[in-house]
Design a protein around this motif. Sequence first.
Motif, PDB file in Angstrom:
ATOM      1  N   GLY A 101      -2.061  13.980 -14.483  1.00 53.53           N
ATOM      2  CA  GLY A 101      -3.003  12.871 -14.500  1.00 53.53           C
ATOM      3  C   GLY A 101      -2.781  11.823 -15.549  1.00 53.53           C
ATOM      4  N   GLN A 102      -1.563  11.570 -15.943  1.00 55.02           N
ATOM      5  CA  GLN A 102      -1.307  10.511 -16.906  1.00 55.02           C
ATOM      6  C   GLN A 102      -1.344   9.169 -16.184  1.00 55.02           C
ATOM      7  N   LEU A 103      -2.420   8.434 -16.386  1.00 55.82           N
ATOM      8  CA  LEU A 103      -2.519   7.122 -15.759  1.00 55.82           C
ATOM      9  C   LEU A 103      -1.635   6.151 -16.532  1.00 55.82           C
ATOM     10  N   ASN A 104      -0.886   5.347 -15.827  1.00 52.48           N
ATOM     11  CA  ASN A 104      -0.010   4.374 -16.450  1.00 52.48           C
ATOM     12  C   ASN A 104      -0.193   3.035 -15.762  1.00 52.48           C
ATOM     13  N   ILE A 105       0.658   2.080 -16.095  1.00 51.10           N
ATOM     14  CA  ILE A 105       0.501   0.737 -15.554  1.00 51.10           C
ATOM     15  C   ILE A 105       0.689   0.716 -14.031  1.00 51.10           C
ATOM     16  N   PHE A 106       1.568   1.564 -13.507  1.00 52.24           N
ATOM     17  CA  PHE A 106       1.781   1.589 -12.065  1.00 52.24           C
ATOM     18  C   PHE A 106       0.581   2.176 -11.330  1.00 52.24           C
ATOM     19  N   ALA A 107      -0.025   3.187 -11.885  1.00 51.08           N
ATOM     20  CA  ALA A 107      -1.212   3.777 -11.270  1.00 51.08           C
ATOM     21  C   ALA A 107      -2.385   2.794 -11.317  1.00 51.08           C
ATOM     22  N   ILE A 108      -2.510   2.083 -12.406  1.00 53.29           N
ATOM     23  CA  ILE A 108      -3.579   1.087 -12.518  1.00 53.29           C
ATOM     24  C   ILE A 108      -3.334  -0.055 -11.529  1.00 53.29           C
ATOM     25  N   LEU A 163       0.807  -1.218   0.000  1.00 50.90           N
ATOM     26  CA  LEU A 163       0.000   0.000   0.000  1.00 50.90           C
ATOM     27  C   LEU A 163       0.844   1.273   0.000  1.00 50.90           C
ATOM     28  N   VAL A 164       2.039   1.231   0.583  1.00 47.83           N
ATOM     29  CA  VAL A 164       2.929   2.391   0.487  1.00 47.83           C
ATOM     30  C   VAL A 164       3.354   2.596  -0.964  1.00 47.83           C
ATOM     31  N   LEU A 165       3.713   1.511  -1.643  1.00 49.05           N
ATOM     32  CA  LEU A 165       4.071   1.629  -3.060  1.00 49.05           C
ATOM     33  C   LEU A 165       2.882   2.085  -3.899  1.00 49.05           C
ATOM     34  N   ALA A 166       1.700   1.559  -3.592  1.00 46.57           N
ATOM     35  CA  ALA A 166       0.502   1.964  -4.338  1.00 46.57           C
ATOM     36  C   ALA A 166       0.211   3.446  -4.126  1.00 46.57           C
ATOM     37  N   THR A 167       0.349   3.916  -2.900  1.00 48.64           N
ATOM     38  CA  THR A 167       0.108   5.333  -2.621  1.00 48.64           C
ATOM     39  C   THR A 167       1.157   6.205  -3.303  1.00 48.64           C
ATOM     40  N   LEU A 168       2.397   5.767  -3.289  1.00 47.96           N
ATOM     41  CA  LEU A 168       3.464   6.510  -3.948  1.00 47.96           C
ATOM     42  C   LEU A 168       3.230   6.621  -5.448  1.00 47.96           C
ATOM     43  N   PHE A 169       2.917   5.501  -6.091  1.00 48.30           N
ATOM     44  CA  PHE A 169       2.707   5.527  -7.541  1.00 48.30           C
ATOM     45  C   PHE A 169       1.457   6.312  -7.930  1.00 48.30           C
ATOM     46  N   SER A 170       0.399   6.204  -7.135  1.00 47.68           N
ATOM     47  CA  SER A 170      -0.805   6.973  -7.468  1.00 47.68           C
ATOM     48  C   SER A 170      -0.593   8.467  -7.223  1.00 47.68           C
TER      49      SER A 170
END
Length: 110
Positions: free
Chosen positions: A71-78, A51-58
């Motif tokens: 707001g460029q969504l990419n594979i890490f944000a998804i 969840l830390v990595l998810a929060t960082l990437f988002s």
Amino acid sequence: MLYNVLDLIMWILAICAFGMSAWALIHAIRSPARAFAVAGKQTKKMWLIILVLATLFSFMAAVGYFGIGLGQLNIFAIASVIASGIYLADVKPAVSEVGKGGNSGPYGPW
């Protein structure tokens, strides 16, 4: 004009992804480590790392770190949305149930 609207929509989605990841991370931090084991889920440490990595990437997607513009969504944000969604839909309800007594009446425990 169309690209401005689409950029705005993507930026709003990135901010929502960040909010969802942050909400999941805050809940994981506040939950006791024993509750994860009792619920039969991964350890608290593992979920905190995810969840830390998810929060960082988002967050990086929301501020436009990866691409041109906001707001460029990419594979890490998804992937961060998927990880946060799994936590909020599966782990959070199971962890939240641990420690609640089953013998409570309408005005509190009996």
